[in-house]
Design an enzyme around this catalytic site. Structure first.
Site: not given
Length: 658
Positions: A24, A27-29, A31-32, A47, A141
């Site tokens: 989907i 991100g920085g930390m 993957t979804v 995630k 955030d």
């Protein structure tokens, strides 16, 4: 559904429960991915932490903290967290799947939102954030990327990856987390965040929704951070003159540089936003966010409007004249000390009675509110998970939980829930609603039927790509004359659980299991090898060989394999055992008695037994005048009659010229 073939997570089964379908976002930390919860038969978002961060204890702890923080929240405007764990080296977090777009994508498409649209989004975000603040959680955030706009109209906050307990301010040290465009001044200068830091980020988001741009710009992140720390956010109307003054004041209040001048938490800002919505909807009502100056017998008292929630004076000030003192002569009765004392006593008595009435009314109100939200119609309850049940049983469970059930069910395709059973509810399971609210059941139509492509004869890699709309399981392998990796067959699973041949194509359900049969190439040729050599050759391809018999062979040396045969009928698969037929060398032959027979007759008989025949040519001059081989009798053989010879060996003939 598109599948990224280069992503090794696609198709993986996490923790023997979550089947990864597609990616989907990244991100920085982490993957979804979109995945299927095989145990509960529902779609989820999973995630998975990036592999290069798995050995970093601080990143891993922050990732786990997201699960713990978000799992404490149960609110319709917060993305639900279902599970958290670790599979091999992959730390993962399982959340509800929310198809739709992010607020960032909405802003990219529409640039500027109307005041009504911006307030609607802010109301939902503030409601979810208020629940987080009430639970002692700071998001840290907040940005448009973390505001999810579902296709069905729901708005939710996601990604509590940087959340920390808000019971005390937390310093981050030199590493400031979050997105620089939404960082509050205290985070930039001191690395300290609390609920008011979230309020500042929401103020920047509201500015961006109303103007289509962020208030601070710069080529380097430090330039933007410097502006956050030293400049004052301008009113949105300076960029977009159509912005109402009430929203200007809301943005300025939320983005005050001093945290003490901002709303204390999301609840306070939400209350003010609701007042602004009412004021803009009814311009004839009392002003919102303006200081009211009330008259006093001795001085002018300045009181904040009850809707502002801050006590700060913003906007216009309405000054009412002081009350005039009474003038004129004072009569004897009013001038009497006794009368004044009686008047004061009566006044105190009236005030006491009034306070008593107020206390009683407040007690009744508190009791009524407690009953309403505790056990009365206003009490909230959690929507139970009824997926996988038939509609009648699901409706009974929803009614027992205190909800009304919509008389009209919705239907949808589902690759995991059988047709006729409930696949989901609206609102989702685990949502908290007031008792008596209406819940709509979504009933499965079964999987969507799709055309199966032709893949037999092609490679396994091409077949996987062509079958991306289905759930391709690990292929079965067998030995075949076709090249290794060639697809030999394709089958699905029928309603009765039996295999359905799909080699000729046809219709099959989306995301339903597909079984491929793939060639391993031919069975290795072990003819001519010793038994030990043949067994080693077969073992290298996961086959076994056992000596099953011996035969004579005129072409294969004794002790070598003549042929290999499967023990059972059908294709040979890894793990099967082959029978090895071993040579005993040439077969022994008893030499017959051919004495007295002509050379031609003896030769024909011996050759018929597999023997070779040799004899000297006739050198008598008379042999030239007749067919001596058809006439002269054999007088002896070597080996002699009854002796042993072997196929292919030579028998010498002796004869006599008469």
């Amino acid at each position: 559904m598109s599948v990224n073939q280069t992503d090794p997570m696609i198709g993986r089964l996490i923790d023997d429960r979550y089947q990864v379908r597609s990616r989907i976002a990244r991100g920085g930390m982490a993957t979804v991915y979109l995945a299927t919860d095989l145990r509960l038969e529902r779609r989820v978002a999973i995630k998975i932490m990036h592999g290069h961060l798995a050995d970093d204890a601080s990143f891993k702890e922050r990732f786990i903290q997201e699960a713990r923080s978000a799992a404490r929240l149960a609110h319709p405007n917060v993305v639900n967290v279902f599970d958290q764990g670790q599979d091999d080296d992959s730390a993962y977090l399982v959340m509800e799947y929310l198809p739709g777009i992010t607020l960032r994508e909405l802003l990219q498409d529409h640039k500027v939102l109307t005041a009504e649209q911006a307030m609607d989004i802010m109301e939902a975000v503030l409601a979810g954030l208020a629940a987080a603040h009430r639970a002692g959680i700071v998001h840290r955030d907040l940005k448009p990327e973390n505001v999810l706009l579902a296709d069905d109209g729901r708005i939710k906050i996601g990604d509590f990856g940087l959340a920390r307990a808000a019971t005390a301010n937390t310093a981050t040290g030199a590493a400031l987390l979050g997105t620089i465009a939404y960082l509050s001044p205290e985070l930039v200068t001191r690395g300290i965040a609390d609920t008011r830091s979230d309020i500042y980020a929401l103020g920047i988001m509201l500015f961006e929704m109303l103007t289509g741009e962020q208030p601070y710009k710069g080529e380097q992140p430090m330039q933007i951070a410097y502006q956050h720390a030293n400049d004052t956010v301008p009113a949105p109307s300076t960029t977009n003159p159509s912005v109402p003054v009430e929203l200007d004041e809301l943005v300025l209040w939320a983005t005050a540089r001093d945290p003490e001048h901002r709303p204390r938490d999301a609840r306070a800002l939400l209350d003010q936003l609701l007042d602004v919505q009412r004021a803009l909807a009814d311009p004839s009502g009392p002003p919102v966010g303006r200081t009211m100056v009330l008259p006093s017998a001795t001085a002018t008292a300045v009181l904040p409007d009850s809707g502002s929630g801050t006590g700060a004076s913003t906007g216009e000030t309405q000054i009412l004249p002081k009350a005039r003192h009474r003038t004129g002569p004072i009569g004897p009765e009013t001038d009497s000390n006794a009368d004044r004392l009686r008047t004061a006593a009566a006044r105190r008595h009236r005030r006491g009675a009034a306070w008593l009435v107020i206390v009683v009314v407040l007690a009744l109100l508190v009791g009524g509110v407690g009953w309403w939200f505790g056990s009365g119609p206003g009490a909230q309850a959690e929507v139970p998970d009824v997926s996988g049940q038939d509609p009648a049983a699901a409706a009974a469970q929803l009614i027992q939980a205190g909800f009304e059930v919509d008389s009209e069910n919705r239907s949808d395709f589902s690759p995991v829930v059988p047709a006729g059973q409930v696949t989901a509810t609206d609102p989702d399971a685990s949502s908290r609603l007031q008792k008596g609210s209406t819940v709509t059941m979504v009933v499965s139509q079964g999987p969507r039927q799709l055309e199966v492509p032709q893949v037999v004869g092609g490679s396994i890699d091409d077949a996987r790509q062509a079958l991306s709309d289905f759930s391709v399981r690990d292929p079965s392998q067998q030995f075949d004359e076709k090249a290794e990796g060639t697809v030999l067959g394709i089958a699905g699973v029928g309603a009765d659980g039996n295999a359905v041949d799909l080699s000729g194509g046809g219709q099959y359900g989306e995301q339903q299991p597909i079984d491929l049969t793939v060639s391993l190439g031919p069975v290795p040729d072990v003819v001519g090898q010793t038994v030990e050599q043949a067994q080693a050759t077969l073992q290298s391809v996961e086959l076994a060989g056992v000596e099953s018999g011996r035969e004579y062979s005129g072409t294969i040396d004794a002790g070598s394999v003549i042929r290999s045969e499967p023990q059972v009928d059908g294709p040979v698969r890894p793990g099967d055992t082959l029978n090895l037929v071993v040579s005993d060398g040439p077969a022994p032959i008893t030499v017959p008695d051919v004495t007295g027979k002509t050379i031609d007759e003896a030769t024909a008989e011996l050759q018929g037994l597999g023997l070779r025949v040799a004899y000297d040519a006739c050198r008598n001059f008379t042999c030239a005048f007749y067919d001596w081989e058809a006439s002269l009798p054999v007088t002896a053989t070597d080996p002699g009659a009854g002796g042993i010879a072997y196929a292919g060996s030579t028998v010498a003939l002796s004869y006599r010229v008469e």
